[in-house]
Design a protein around this motif. Structure first.
Motif, PDB file in Angstrom:
ATOM      1  N   GLU A  48     -39.756  10.024  21.300  1.00  0.00           N
ATOM      2  CA  GLU A  48     -39.155  11.237  21.444  1.00  0.00           C
ATOM      3  C   GLU A  48     -39.755  12.229  22.049  1.00  0.00           C
ATOM      4  O   GLU A  48     -38.974  12.806  23.044  1.00  0.00           O
ATOM      5  CB  GLU A  48     -38.951  11.539  19.885  1.00  0.00           C
ATOM      6  CG  GLU A  48     -38.020  12.816  19.535  1.00  0.00           C
ATOM      7  CD  GLU A  48     -36.534  12.580  19.944  1.00  0.00           C
ATOM      8  OE1 GLU A  48     -35.754  13.427  20.026  1.00  0.00           O
ATOM      9  OE2 GLU A  48     -36.185  11.548  20.161  1.00  0.00           O
ATOM     10  N   CYS A  49     -40.933  12.818  21.801  1.00  0.00           N
ATOM     11  CA  CYS A  49     -41.437  13.962  22.478  1.00  0.00           C
ATOM     12  C   CYS A  49     -42.388  13.578  23.489  1.00  0.00           C
ATOM     13  O   CYS A  49     -42.946  14.347  24.281  1.00  0.00           O
ATOM     14  CB  CYS A  49     -42.014  14.875  21.572  1.00  0.00           C
ATOM     15  SG  CYS A  49     -43.362  14.467  20.589  1.00  0.00           S
ATOM     16  N   ALA A  65     -46.823  15.437  16.114  1.00  0.00           N
ATOM     17  CA  ALA A  65     -46.287  16.333  16.720  1.00  0.00           C
ATOM     18  C   ALA A  65     -44.848  16.920  16.285  1.00  0.00           C
ATOM     19  O   ALA A  65     -44.637  17.958  15.925  1.00  0.00           O
ATOM     20  CB  ALA A  65     -46.247  16.230  18.422  1.00  0.00           C
ATOM     21  N   CYS A  66     -44.181  15.829  16.281  1.00  0.00           N
ATOM     22  CA  CYS A  66     -42.499  16.130  16.089  1.00  0.00           C
ATOM     23  C   CYS A  66     -41.956  15.336  14.893  1.00  0.00           C
ATOM     24  O   CYS A  66     -40.765  15.479  14.141  1.00  0.00           O
ATOM     25  CB  CYS A  66     -41.815  15.777  17.426  1.00  0.00           C
ATOM     26  SG  CYS A  66     -41.431  14.083  17.650  1.00  0.00           S
ATOM     27  N   HIS A  87     -40.496   8.717  14.056  1.00  0.00           N
ATOM     28  CA  HIS A  87     -41.063   7.485  13.859  1.00  0.00           C
ATOM     29  C   HIS A  87     -41.117   6.568  14.661  1.00  0.00           C
ATOM     30  O   HIS A  87     -42.068   5.615  14.289  1.00  0.00           O
ATOM     31  CB  HIS A  87     -39.951   6.866  12.412  1.00  0.00           C
ATOM     32  CG  HIS A  87     -38.620   6.419  13.305  1.00  0.00           C
ATOM     33  ND1 HIS A  87     -37.589   7.189  13.638  1.00  0.00           N
ATOM     34  CD2 HIS A  87     -38.310   5.294  13.692  1.00  0.00           C
ATOM     35  CE1 HIS A  87     -36.784   6.711  14.229  1.00  0.00           C
ATOM     36  NE2 HIS A  87     -37.068   5.475  14.118  1.00  0.00           N
ATOM     37  N   ALA A  88     -40.917   6.534  16.028  1.00  0.00           N
ATOM     38  CA  ALA A  88     -41.026   5.093  16.760  1.00  0.00           C
ATOM     39  C   ALA A  88     -42.164   5.720  18.005  1.00  0.00           C
ATOM     40  O   ALA A  88     -42.162   6.654  18.579  1.00  0.00           O
ATOM     41  CB  ALA A  88     -39.635   4.905  17.501  1.00  0.00           C
ATOM     42  N   THR A  89     -43.160   5.004  18.076  1.00  0.00           N
ATOM     43  CA  THR A  89     -43.791   5.376  18.905  1.00  0.00           C
ATOM     44  C   THR A  89     -44.336   3.816  19.696  1.00  0.00           C
ATOM     45  O   THR A  89     -44.131   2.753  19.117  1.00  0.00           O
ATOM     46  CB  THR A  89     -45.403   5.553  18.430  1.00  0.00           C
ATOM     47  OG1 THR A  89     -45.928   4.802  17.508  1.00  0.00           O
ATOM     48  CG2 THR A  89     -45.221   6.747  17.792  1.00  0.00           C
ATOM     49  N   GLU A  90     -45.002   3.994  20.869  1.00  0.00           N
ATOM     50  CA  GLU A  90     -45.489   2.811  21.622  1.00  0.00           C
ATOM     51  C   GLU A  90     -46.763   2.781  22.003  1.00  0.00           C
ATOM     52  O   GLU A  90     -47.504   3.803  22.177  1.00  0.00           O
ATOM     53  CB  GLU A  90     -44.556   2.504  22.820  1.00  0.00           C
ATOM     54  CG  GLU A  90     -44.762   3.682  23.771  1.00  0.00           C
ATOM     55  CD  GLU A  90     -43.703   3.719  24.864  1.00  0.00           C
ATOM     56  OE1 GLU A  90     -43.124   2.676  25.134  1.00  0.00           O
ATOM     57  OE2 GLU A  90     -43.895   4.632  25.765  1.00  0.00           O
TER      58      GLU A  90
END
Length: 140
Positions: A29-30, A43-44, A47-50
């Protein structure tokens, strides 16, 4: 704890250390980078990271030299060190063992930080029984 017994996100981090790679997570997202890796963005809150390979280069924010009660003799076998906060070039900050700071050089390193000088660091991966440990070292 042995590498084979670790949770998947922690295991990927330590497997990376075995290969000389530093894995964090980047928010979809950010774009913020979480290092050490987390599954959600601090930071924001997204829920989704890579998975994202970080450079490992950064700078020292602050440090403290361990006292005589220091309980980590395996670190002394590697070299003189301090505990310090590092900010990676990608943005995340965390506290690590920092090699290259001694009681003799601490005053100079502190003066450089207080003068606003950037004191660079790079990763130093050390061997531990069953896994590798991420530390940092002052740039030359």
């Amino acid at each position: 704890m042995q590498l084979k017994d670790m949770e998947p996100v922690v295991k990927k981090f330590y497997e990376g250390l075995e290969e000389g790679k530093l894995w964090g997570r980047r928010c979809l997202e950010c774009g913020a980078v979480e290092f050490p890796p987390h599954l959600a963005c601090n930071a924001c809150g997204y829920h989704a990271t890579e998975w994202y390979e970080v450079s490992g280069h950064g700078h020292l924010i602050d440090f403290t030299v361990p006292g005589p009660q220091d309980d980590k003799p395996y670190l002394r076998e590697v070299g003189k060190y301090a505990y310090g906060a590092v900010e990676l070039d990608e943005g995340p900050q965390y506290t690590y063992v920092i090699f290259g700071i001694t009681k003799k050089t601490a005053k100079d390193v502190r003066a450089r930080l207080m003068a606003g000088e950037t004191v660079g660091v790079h990763p130093k991966i050390i061997d531990r029984p069953g896994y590798k440990e991420l530390c940092f070292e002052l740039d030359a």
